[in-house]
Design a protein around this motif. Structure first.
Motif, mmCIF file in Angstrom:
data_model
loop_
_atom_site.group_PDB
_atom_site.id
_atom_site.type_symbol
_atom_site.label_atom_id
_atom_site.label_comp_id
_atom_site.label_asym_id
_atom_site.label_seq_id
_atom_site.Cartn_x
_atom_site.Cartn_y
_atom_site.Cartn_z
ATOM 1 N N UNK A 205 0.820 -1.207 0.000
ATOM 2 C CA UNK A 205 0.000 0.000 0.000
ATOM 3 C C UNK A 205 0.857 1.261 0.000
ATOM 4 N N UNK A 206 2.107 1.182 0.484
ATOM 5 C CA UNK A 206 3.003 2.333 0.365
ATOM 6 C C UNK A 206 3.303 2.613 -1.110
ATOM 7 N N UNK A 207 3.524 1.546 -1.864
ATOM 8 C CA UNK A 207 3.802 1.713 -3.295
ATOM 9 C C UNK A 207 2.599 2.315 -4.004
ATOM 10 N N UNK A 208 1.394 1.839 -3.665
ATOM 11 C CA UNK A 208 0.179 2.368 -4.295
ATOM 12 C C UNK A 208 -0.033 3.830 -3.921
ATOM 13 N N UNK A 209 0.271 4.171 -2.657
ATOM 14 C CA UNK A 209 0.123 5.555 -2.213
ATOM 15 C C UNK A 209 1.017 6.476 -3.028
ATOM 16 N N UNK B 129 -8.769 13.499 1.021
ATOM 17 C CA UNK B 129 -7.501 14.185 1.299
ATOM 18 C C UNK B 129 -6.396 13.176 1.609
ATOM 19 N N UNK B 130 -5.140 13.628 1.547
ATOM 20 C CA UNK B 130 -3.969 12.752 1.596
ATOM 21 C C UNK B 130 -3.962 11.682 2.664
ATOM 22 N N UNK B 131 -3.991 12.074 3.976
ATOM 23 C CA UNK B 131 -3.886 11.074 5.035
ATOM 24 C C UNK B 131 -5.108 10.162 5.069
ATOM 25 N N UNK C 226 -6.847 2.908 2.533
ATOM 26 C CA UNK C 226 -6.185 1.696 2.034
ATOM 27 C C UNK C 226 -5.862 0.734 3.170
ATOM 28 N N UNK C 227 -5.759 1.249 4.401
ATOM 29 C CA UNK C 227 -5.583 0.391 5.564
ATOM 30 C C UNK C 227 -6.909 -0.261 5.931
ATOM 31 N N UNK C 228 -8.000 0.484 5.742
ATOM 32 C CA UNK C 228 -9.329 -0.009 6.096
ATOM 33 C C UNK C 228 -9.669 -1.267 5.294
ATOM 34 N N UNK C 229 -10.323 -2.198 5.957
ATOM 35 C CA UNK C 229 -10.769 -3.415 5.285
ATOM 36 C C UNK C 229 -12.030 -3.169 4.475
ATOM 37 N N UNK C 230 -12.805 -2.140 4.863
ATOM 38 C CA UNK C 230 -14.079 -1.892 4.207
ATOM 39 C C UNK C 230 -14.203 -0.450 3.748
ATOM 40 N N UNK C 231 -14.953 -0.278 2.694
ATOM 41 C CA UNK C 231 -15.317 1.056 2.255
ATOM 42 C C UNK C 231 -16.348 1.631 3.221
ATOM 43 N N UNK C 232 -16.391 2.939 3.270
ATOM 44 C CA UNK C 232 -17.309 3.603 4.188
ATOM 45 C C UNK C 232 -18.757 3.201 3.893
#
Length: 625
Positions: A373-377, A419-421, A427-433
């Motif tokens: 996920x760092x690479x994707x970010x 926004x950025x953070x 991407x850390x979250x397992x689920x979409x809002x």
């Protein structure tokens, strides 16, 4: 290694119950089956369960100093206790045992709360100072060891596990809405919250002082991300090699047999290679695999084991996931949905048949840029001004294309609009809002559930940080202590096994965080400098191995043996009436997953874990094994 618990009452209130103190430690016997001890006076009860690793004969707790006026219980290991002891002896302090506990006490007498920052280790500490009627609680820098607490106007309760606090009838038991929202997003409850309103986790790198009913919370350490080394890459490689070797060597102090978890990945393989340099006998290594080849790292682990000449132990497992899940729910105390807890439990169970302590590779991904996920970010960040138009295009495409491609594109588009953070946290979250909101109407909007974690990361997200450093700051605040290290601590301790993480050595960690981005991630590859250094000790395949993770065939299980478990869970009257999740939405997600149209394994696992937790910790007035 131990479990601790205790009660301190405010002045003018009835003495604490010694029987309650004993129940608080009895319920965490798995953390320390070798010994127990309790301190009882008119204001305090402190208790411990001990897993004997250092000074087996003389390390009994509680430990005392200052003519029995200062009492300590602690959980963990202090790796620099011998150096601290020599300093204290030069200052005139006398010692009666070889234990770490006595060193902590004498350091406290010499330095007060400043003693905590001098400790290199993993720990949760409780010191009751009868001279000043103060309770000091402290937790290690990265949160390797857990510590919960709750207080009201007349007392404070604390313990290594939440189940200790729940032995008290007045411990809060109302589910915290924010904690539930976070769990439905991330699959864990971020610090300092717990699943219960009014119960907190002491954050990593903090101490807490309780006196006369009042609490002072102080941060004594934070990771430094601002200052970057000016070393050349070659110089940094030499420094890293030395720090790695020193970190592993410092974690080998033990009076009992020990070994290492070995997945065959870069982090665990590097730890084992350095262990082998310091030991006369072969390192005992442990690996498990599944019959499904896609989830098995046995071949990679065997390659490293042969290369390093370890005494290798492996096991191919076909676990009864439903039965095992009940054990996991009990040991985690809070809802926890990282499915890699299953292999972590099983490899801990295997290791405990041979050793009492293991070294692990935990922390390497956060410190050296190892997550995909760092690479994707960074890839998304390079879009710059194109972010908003790209998000709109992806969301339209996602709505038009069939699942699972459409779902994937829509999710990326949704992430780009944040926004950025918050984009990183999504991407850390397992689920979409939207999924979390459908399951539970109070799950909040697309932004709300990220904000508590960002508030806690606070100062670590200062202006001028690179996107990678900002993501790492978030992971050090939340994902590492509340998922990765919780998983290791609970699953190892469930088997009365100690796990140590050399990558979290303070000096090594600080150096890793000082590395510029190009030394960590380059040309779509993470852990650049660590890979270069590891080439000295490991075969090329182990160095080049991409990040795999500790996965399980969860998707297949939820279309097979776990499908009926899920169906029965969602159909139960308790599930319907509890209201934590919408049964109709849960069943629809299960049908989607069973059809193969969309992969819903993560959310289904979250809902199952949540309901089984509720059955164990909400439906019963008595919390016991």
């Amino acid at each position: 290694m131990c479990g601790i618990a205790g009660i301190v009452v405010a002045p003018g209130h009835a003495p604490p119950s010694a029987e309650l103190g004993r129940r608080m430690t009895a319920v965490i016997r798995h953390r320390g089956p070798d010994d127990d001890g309790h301190h009882v006076d008119e204001r305090a009860v402190l208790g411990m369960r001990r897993l004997s690793i250092i000074d087996i004969a003389g390390g009994h707790q509680p430990a005392y100093a200052a003519e029995q006026q200062v009492c300590l219980v602690f959980n963990g290991e202090i790796y620099n206790f011998r150096e601290l002891r020599r300093e204290l002896e030069r200052d005139g302090h006398d010692f009666r045992t070889q234990s770490e506990a006595e060193v902590i006490l004498q350091a406290y007498l010499r330095h007060g709360t400043d003693a905590i920052a001098r400790l290199d280790g993993m720990f949760a500490i409780a010191i009751w100072d009868r001279r000043s009627n103060e309770l000091l609680l402290a937790r290690d820098r990265f949160g390797e060891k857990p510590l919960y607490y709750t207080r009201n106007r007349h007392r404070i309760l604390f313990g290594s596990e939440l189940k200790s606090l729940l032995q008290s009838s007045d411990c809060p038991r109302d589910v915290a809405p924010d904690a539930l929202r976070a769990y439905l997003s991330y699959g864990y409850v971020p610090s300092p919250s717990s699943i219960f309103a009014g119960v907190s986790k002491l954050p990593p790198g903090h101490w807490l002082r309780y006196r006369d009913g009042q609490v002072e919370l102080q941060r004594y350490w934070r990771p430094s991300l601002a200052t970057k080394t000016r070393m050349s890459e070659a110089e940094a490689g030499e420094e890293l090699a030395e720090l790695l070797d020193r970190a592993v060597a410092s974690r080998l102090t033990s009076d009992v047999p020990f070994g290492a978890f070995l997945s065959g990945g870069l982090d665990s393989s590097t730890v084992v290679a350095l262990m082998a340099r310091h030991l006369d006998a072969p390192v005992k290594t442990f690996t498990i695999g599944f019959k499904e080849a896609a989830y098995s790292e046995l071949d990679d682990a065997r390659l490293v084991a042969r290369h390093l000449g370890t005494e290798h132990h492996e096991l191919v497992v076909e676990p009864d996931a439903a039965a095992l899940l009940q054990q996991l729910v009990w040991h985690f105390d809070e809802p926890f949905a990282d499915a890699s807890a299953i292999p972590t439990f099983l490899v801990s169970q295997l290791a405990r048949q041979h050793v009492k302590m293991v070294l692990t590779g935990d922390g390497g991904d956060e410190l050296f840029g190892g997550y995909d996920r760092y690479l994707r970010l960074l890839a998304l960040d390079r879009l710059g001004p194109l972010t908003r138009p790209a998000a709109a295009v992806l969301r339209v495409a996602g709505a038009l294309l069939p699942d699972p491609i459409g779902d994937r594109l829509d999710r990326i588009g949704e992430r780009l609009q944040l926004p950025g953070e918050e984009r990183y946290l999504s991407s850390v979250a397992l689920q979409r809002a939207g999924t979390a909101r459908a399951l539970h109407a109070d799950a909040g909007g697309s932004r709300h559930y990220h904000l508590p974690v960002l508030d806690e990361a606070g100062a670590d997200l200062g202006a001028g940080r690179s996107p990678l450093d900002r993501a790492v700051a978030i992971d050090l605040q939340s994902y590492l202590p509340d998922d990765i290290l919780v998983k290791l601590d609970r699953m190892a301790m469930a088997n009365s096994l100690e796990g140590r993480s050399p990558f979290l050595h303070p000096e090594l960690a600080s150096f890793a965080l000082s590395l510029p981005e190009s030394f960590r991630i380059r040309a779509g590859t993470g852990k650049v400098l660590l890979r270069q250094v590891a080439e000295r000790w490991l075969p090329p395949r182990a160095v080049a191995k991409p990040k795999q993770g500790f996965g399980i065939p969860l998707g297949e299980w939820l279309r097979g043996p776990l499908r009926e478990v899920a169906r029965d869970t969602f159909a139960s009257r308790a599930f319907r009436e509890r209201g934590l999740c919408d049964p109709a939405v849960a069943n629809a997600l299960l049908d989607e997953h069973a059809s193969g149209r969309v992969d819903r394994r993560q959310v289904l696992w979250q809902v199952i874990c949540l309901e089984l937790w509720a059955q164990r910790f909400l439906d019963s007035a008595v919390v016991e094994d």
